[in-house]
Design an enzyme around this catalytic site. Structure first.
Site, PDB file in Angstrom:
ATOM      1  N   SER A 176     -10.720   9.114  -9.556  1.00 20.66           N
ATOM      2  CA  SER A 176      -9.471   9.463  -8.897  1.00 20.66           C
ATOM      3  C   SER A 176      -8.630  10.416  -9.765  1.00 20.66           C
ATOM      4  O   SER A 176      -9.107  11.476 -10.133  1.00 20.66           O
ATOM      5  CB  SER A 176      -8.701   8.186  -8.533  1.00 20.66           C
ATOM      6  OG  SER A 176      -7.737   8.455  -7.538  1.00 20.66           O
ATOM      7  N   LYS A 228      14.105   4.564   7.254  1.00 25.42           N
ATOM      8  CA  LYS A 228      14.399   4.376   5.837  1.00 25.42           C
ATOM      9  C   LYS A 228      13.750   3.109   5.287  1.00 25.42           C
ATOM     10  O   LYS A 228      13.354   3.050   4.120  1.00 25.42           O
ATOM     11  CB  LYS A 228      15.920   4.321   5.627  1.00 25.42           C
ATOM     12  CG  LYS A 228      16.345   4.189   4.172  1.00 25.42           C
ATOM     13  CD  LYS A 228      15.889   5.382   3.351  1.00 25.42           C
ATOM     14  CE  LYS A 228      16.330   5.254   1.900  1.00 25.42           C
ATOM     15  NZ  LYS A 228      15.855   6.383   1.081  1.00 25.42           N
TER      16      LYS A 228
END
Length: 357
Positions: A176, A228
């Site tokens: 990764s 949010k």
């Protein structure tokens, strides 16, 4: 019985002064001190502390000897008294007197923690290697499964800016974000069993709303916008939010693919075909182009020296902290005291109220 025997018997049996009867002491209940309540148990009998003092004294003497040896070695090294050989290793870059290959370890999660597995920590060591004229090449010893995408991106950029040859030595895992960094090296070594690659991006949002409902917990988020609180885990994502996050992941992954393609000299499509998010064995990585050769750390050092066109060199390890820990000190001294002995001594000193700093 003779008079002499009577005299001796009288002498040994002189009447003792009459003593006043002492009031009988009443047994004190456990937890009392001189008749007053106290929040403490009766103190156990004190044990001797002589062995602690002896152990500390021995360690102090050995420490003084080691400091003296290190100082003398540093002095002679700075005078050029020790020649450089390819098998030698220097622990301080400032003492180099000849050509060298620097080794930096990227070990653990890629994140912002100040170590060489972080942008700040790696850049600090890269700058040292860049500025020192004796360092001719660099080896990155990588053992990491990745981490924060942004940290990996920054570390990749710092490695791109490094002007000297870079070779990667892959340990058990090079995946990764760690592989994104490694892809910028001039050459990548891997073990046959290394887990390498894992080109991909992931984002996780946990929905705990079902668990909260079973527990009778109700959470209300007061937000300035409807989405949010989308990543708080208090509710499921809406379809629009899921699509938004998927697009974000795809953008980040595309930069990952492009970075690897640029570093490995491959096409974007070739790398995209390998961007399954899965790791490959070292053997497969050599076949598909994500690595160059099966080899060890020593092979990586030799390759770095070859790329730098140096034949006689030493190696120097660059790390965030150069201080020796206690275990290293005991190994150097060959002291007979074990870590268990030292731990027991420190615990006993702490129990006695001593402050160890």
């Amino acid at each position: 019985m003779s008079d002499q025997g009577n005299w001796q018997q009288q002498a040994w049996q002189q009447p003792q002064p009459q003593q006043q009867p002492q009031p009988q002491q009443q047994p004190q209940p456990h937890g009392y001190y001189q008749g007053q309540p106290a929040y403490c148990a009766p103190e156990p009998p004190k044990k001797g502390k002589g062995w602690i003092v002896g152990l500390v004294a021995v360690l102090a003497i050995f420490l003084v000897i080691v400091i003296g040896m290190v100082s003398c070695t540093s002095m002679f090294t700075s005078m050029g008294s020790f020649p450089s050989f390819s098998s030698s290793t220097v622990s301080d870059i400032d003492y180099l007197t000849g050509d060298a290959v620097a080794i930096i370890a990227i070990d653990g999660t890629i994140q912002y923690d100040g170590t060489t597995s972080s942008p700040e920590g790696l850049k600090a060591q890269l700058d040292k290697a860049e500025e020192n004229s004796h360092v001719k090449a660099l080896v990155l010893r990588v053992n990491s499964g990745g981490g924060v995408a942004t940290a990996g991106e920054e570390m990749t950029e710092y490695l791109k800016e490094f002007s000297k040859p870079v070779v990667v030595s892959s340990a058990s895992m090079n995946a990764s974000a760690a592989y994104e960094i490694s892809s910028q090296a001039d050459y990548i070594f891997t073990a046959k069993t290394t887990s390498i690659g894992s080109i991909g991006t992931a984002m996780q949002v946990t929905d705990l709303s079902g668990l909260y409902e079973k527990l009778g917990i109700r959470i209300e988020d007061i937000t300035s916008a409807d989405s949010k609180d989308s990543s708080y885990g208090n509710r499921a994502l809406t379809e629009e939010e899921r699509a938004y996050y998927q697009d974000m992941v795809d953008q980040i992954n595309e930069t990952f693919i492009e970075t690897v393609a640029e570093g490995r000299g491959m096409s974007v499509e070739e790398v995209r075909a390998l961007a399954t998010g899965l790791t490959f064995t070292g053997m497969t990585a050599v076949e598909n182009g994500l690595a160059d050769e099966i080899g060890t750390l020593d092979d990586a050092v030799e390759k770095a020296a070859e790329l730098a066109n140096v034949s006689s060199y030493t190696t120097v390890k660059l790390q965030s902290s150069s201080a020796l820990d206690m275990l290293d000190l005991l190994d150097i001294l060959g002291a007979s005291a074990s870590t268990d002995d030292l731990s027991a001594a420190l615990k006993e000193l702490e129990h006695d109220g001593a402050s160890i700093r």
